[in-house]
Design an enzyme around this catalytic site. Structure first.
Site, mmCIF file in Angstrom:
data_model
loop_
_atom_site.group_PDB
_atom_site.id
_atom_site.type_symbol
_atom_site.label_atom_id
_atom_site.label_comp_id
_atom_site.label_asym_id
_atom_site.label_seq_id
_atom_site.Cartn_x
_atom_site.Cartn_y
_atom_site.Cartn_z
ATOM 1 N N THR A 1 6.285 -16.216 -13.276
ATOM 2 C CA THR A 1 6.747 -16.351 -11.895
ATOM 3 C C THR A 1 6.202 -17.623 -11.266
ATOM 4 O O THR A 1 6.914 -18.330 -10.532
ATOM 5 C CB THR A 1 6.312 -15.123 -11.079
ATOM 6 N N GLU B 1 -15.444 8.885 13.884
ATOM 7 C CA GLU B 1 -16.151 9.912 14.646
ATOM 8 C C GLU B 1 -16.932 9.304 15.803
ATOM 9 O O GLU B 1 -16.967 9.849 16.907
ATOM 10 C CB GLU B 1 -17.110 10.685 13.728
#
Length: 360
Positions: free
Chosen positions: A190, A47
């Protein structure tokens, strides 16, 4: 309002822990007088940016804002006050602010005679701000599970090799996903198998902090030589509260309760929420992804499908708590986009958060 939503999207990846917000100011005659978006935490709100551009043309005009103007003073002042001082006559809001610390701007504007209309293009505005809204409403980070696979759903060949299933274009897109997230999460499997860096090798958006790397490692097995422990980005290693933590992990480790032989994922997300992590990208491997889905903790799925077949090898997703077809996790397509020779699929659960079979 659609223009304001498009402006808000420009802030994605740079505003955490704040929302993305867009604003368009129309002058009294309906002409566009100013536009703005929140670009980074601590910077001017949408704004304020739009009002600066509009100047005196905002008086008697209308402001279209994707999120209710804030009503509190933090690093910047209240946007409700800025709109009042500019003489805006009407404010159109897409989404009410769910944060009690900042909410109330609409009520203040109304008390001072400003016409406030709410609920315009709410679904579209919530979509662009999904991560922050999850962070505030659910009290945890928004989780995106990313995977790469062949069209028959394999993420690795039978001998364990997986580089590379998808194209360079798809891998570059993954780095953009990482750069737009607050944290990248991977499991210890992983890390041991692939030794990833988990960094974003593209220019990151403006942000208060770099992308956090998180390893889910109940037994504190991350080796000292792991690339995820280098100095390219900060790293958090989530270990079980009873784990024997080696010296090289001491400064990275956070102890969390065990659950089902691993880490309590709700506790992990609570820890990340406390660290102001708004968005999480879940990468590797299939066991961790299955655990997140089983617990109903995945908000979005991004899949990269290569036009290739393996027929055997590791599946992209491990056990996810489904033992019969009635417990299936249903998704809906939000986007299907070619990326080089591959397809990028974006899917979301039909309800907020993937439902755990025991909760459905």
């Amino acid at each position: 309002m659609r223009r304001a939503i498009a402006l808000a999207a420009r802030g994605l990846g740079g505003t955490s822990p704040n929302p993305v917000v867009g604003c368009v100011i129309l002058g009294p005659s309906g002409e566009v007088a100013g536009e703005g978006f929140h670009a980074y935490a601590g910077g001017p709100h949408a704004e304020v940016v739009a009002l600066r551009e509009a100047g005196g043309r905002a008086r008697g005009g209308t402001a279209y804002v994707t999120l209710e103007p804030c009503n509190h003073t933090g690093r910047t002042g209240p946007c409700s006050t800025a709109l009042l001082e500019a003489g805006v006559a009407r404010v159109v809001v897409a989404v009410p602010d769910p944060n009690p610390k900042a909410a109330g701007g609409a009520a203040v504007l109304r008390r001072h005679g400003v016409v406030v209309d709410e609920g315009v293009l709410t679904a579209e505005a919530e979509e662009v701000n999904a991560a922050w809204l999850t962070f505030v409403r659910a009290g945890r980070p928004h989780v995106t599970w990313k995977f790469a696979a062949t069209v028959d759903g394999r993420s690795a060949a039978e001998d364990g090799t997986s580089q590379w299933i998808t194209s360079p274009e798809a891998r570059a897109d993954v780095h953009r996903l990482r750069a737009g997230s607050d944290a990248v999460v991977a499991g210890i499997g992983t890390v041991l198998a692939d030794d990833p860096r988990l960094t974003a090798r593209v220019p990151a958006p403006l942000r208060a902090a770099p992308v956090l790397r998180v390893v889910v490692d109940p037994g504190a097995r991350t080796p000292a030589t792991a690339r995820v422990l280098d100095d390219e980005a900060p790293t958090l290693v989530a270990v079980a509260e009873d784990a024997d933590v080696p010296a090289h992990l001491t400064r990275h480790a956070v102890r969390l309760p065990r659950a089902r032989g691993g880490i309590d994922l709700h506790a992990l997300l609570a820890e990340l929420h406390g660290r102001q992590i708004v968005s999480v990208l879940l990468e590797g491997g299939p066991t961790l992804a299955g655990a997140f889905i089983e617990e109903g903790l995945v908000d979005r799925v991004v899949g990269y499908l290569a036009p290739a077949l393996l027929g055997a090898g590791a599946a992209a997703l491990g056990s996810a708590g489904v033992s019969t077809i009635t417990e299936i996790h249903r998704l809906e397509f939000a986007e299907v986009t070619p990326v080089g020779p591959d397809l990028r699929l974006v899917l979301r659960p039909k309800s907020a958060g993937l439902q755990s079979p025991k909760e459905s």
